[in-house]
Design an enzyme around this catalytic site. Structure first.
Site, PDB file in Angstrom:
ATOM      1  N   GLY A   1       0.834  -1.198   0.000  1.00 23.96           N
ATOM      2  CA  GLY A   1       0.000   0.000   0.000  1.00 23.96           C
ATOM      3  C   GLY A   1       0.866   1.244   0.000  1.00 23.96           C
ATOM      4  N   GLU A   2       0.340   2.306   0.594  1.00 22.92           N
ATOM      5  CA  GLU A   2       0.997   3.615   0.751  1.00 22.92           C
ATOM      6  C   GLU A   2       1.517   4.213  -0.554  1.00 22.92           C
ATOM      7  OE1 GLU A   2       5.508   2.627   2.477  1.00 22.92           O
ATOM      8  OE2 GLU A   2       3.802   2.390   3.843  1.00 22.92           O
TER       9      GLU A   2
END
Length: 338
Positions: free
Chosen positions: A303-304
């Protein structure tokens, strides 16, 4: 939920401008003169066309690429669906801004702007197994916030997220859009054991049952089952189309925002490139439902915005080659024989 609350967003998703095919033609004309066999750089050539089409520039740029991380918290974590507590969302936001996260290092190394948007971290969304995640006013305001977040001279936007519990709400969105049970869409997220995975699938099933009959439109699904970061990413997708900014979508959770847009109007995500196929369960199925495919397949599930940033690096490389390779005439290289 009343349809009028989301009417403006529906209209914006339906009325997005088309890509600039004249700009694509100009790119192809130069590409044909570069010192290489036609099409030999494969999808790298397509990336330059992607930038040209959605920037509306015959000479596309990557002067101001940006990764935007939208961070939010989720009430469904009360159901034991994550291996980490909710406080980790704020702690990771702090880590992003201090430069300690993977995405921080990727962006610093490759000169990509990084912005982090905190979305009421002290006020988690409703536990979707019990109540709607958001009321219509909150959902609409958060979409609007996401539209405003990318103001400036951005010429390529990468969307990513942070939020403990958000793979659960993303799985619920996919199940509501495409059918199936929780078990069909959930994965291990941040590292759940088998018992945690079962709780996660059960939470999705209970949420679908709890809100049955009220999931009658994509934006109603977002409000009942989603999260603030997904709503904000949807807003960013809407705004970029109208501002002629191409978008790279990150993984499992970010793709849920694109899936909402696609469910309203499949053409609404034509300006979006999907960075990679996440190792998180169901991502490849969601991409398939949208007729899309990921640029990379590295087994990532961080993610991120990390996968989106890596895809942006490929775009930057492709554009550099397009601009700086010699033509056959410049290099005094003979072209292909007729």
């Amino acid at each position: 939920m009343s349809a009028h609350a989301f009417a403006d967003f529906q209209d914006l998703l339906m009325l997005g401008p088309d890509g600039d095919e004249a700009a694509v033609a100009a790119v192809r004309q130069r590409e044909a003169r570069l010192t290489k066999p036609a099409g030999s750089l494969g999808r790298m050539e397509e990336l330059v066309e992607f930038l040209a089409r959605w920037q509306g520039k015959s000479e596309p740029t990557m002067d101001d690429p940006m990764v935007a991380i939208f961070a939010a918290n989720h009430g469904v974590t009360d159901q034991g669906v994550s291996a980490y507590p909710r406080e980790v969302t704020q702690q990771m936001v702090n880590n992003f801004t201090r430069g300690g996260a993977a995405i921080s290092q990727i962006c610093a190394l490759h000169e990509i702007n990084l912005r982090v948007f905190e979305l009421a971290l002290d006020v988690p969304t409703g536990d979707i197994t019990v109540v709607p995640a958001m009321d219509e006013r909150t959902c609409a305001a958060t979409i609007a916030y996401g539209m405003e977040a990318i103001a400036g001279d951005v010429d390529l936007l990468c969307i990513g997220e942070m939020g403990i519990g958000n793979t659960t709400v993303a799985a619920a969105i996919y199940a509501a859009l495409y059918g199936g049970s929780g078990a069909d869409w959930v994965g291990r997220g941040t590292g759940l054991d088998d018992a945690g995975l079962a709780r996660k699938a059960d939470a999705v099933d209970r949420a679908l049952q709890r809100h049955a009959g009220r999931l009658d439109s994509p934006l109603a699904i977002l409000a009942h089952l989603g999260g603030r970061e997904i709503a904000a990413m949807l807003g960013a997708i809407i705004a970029t189309r109208h501002q002629k900014v191409p978008v790279i979508v990150d993984g499992f959770v970010a793709t849920a925002a694109a899936a909402i847009a696609h469910a309203v109007n499949p053409a609404a995500i034509d300006h979006c490139l999907f960075a990679h196929v996440s190792a998180e369960g169901g991502h490849d199925k969601a991409l398939e439902r949208m007729g899309a495919n990921g640029l990379l397949d590295l087994g990532m599930r961080l993610g991120e915005g990390s996968g989106a940033a890596l895809a942006a690096i490929l775009c930057k490389t492709a554009l550099h080659l397009h601009k700086n390779m010699a033509t056959f005439d410049e290099a005094s290289v003979s072209e292909k024989s007729d």
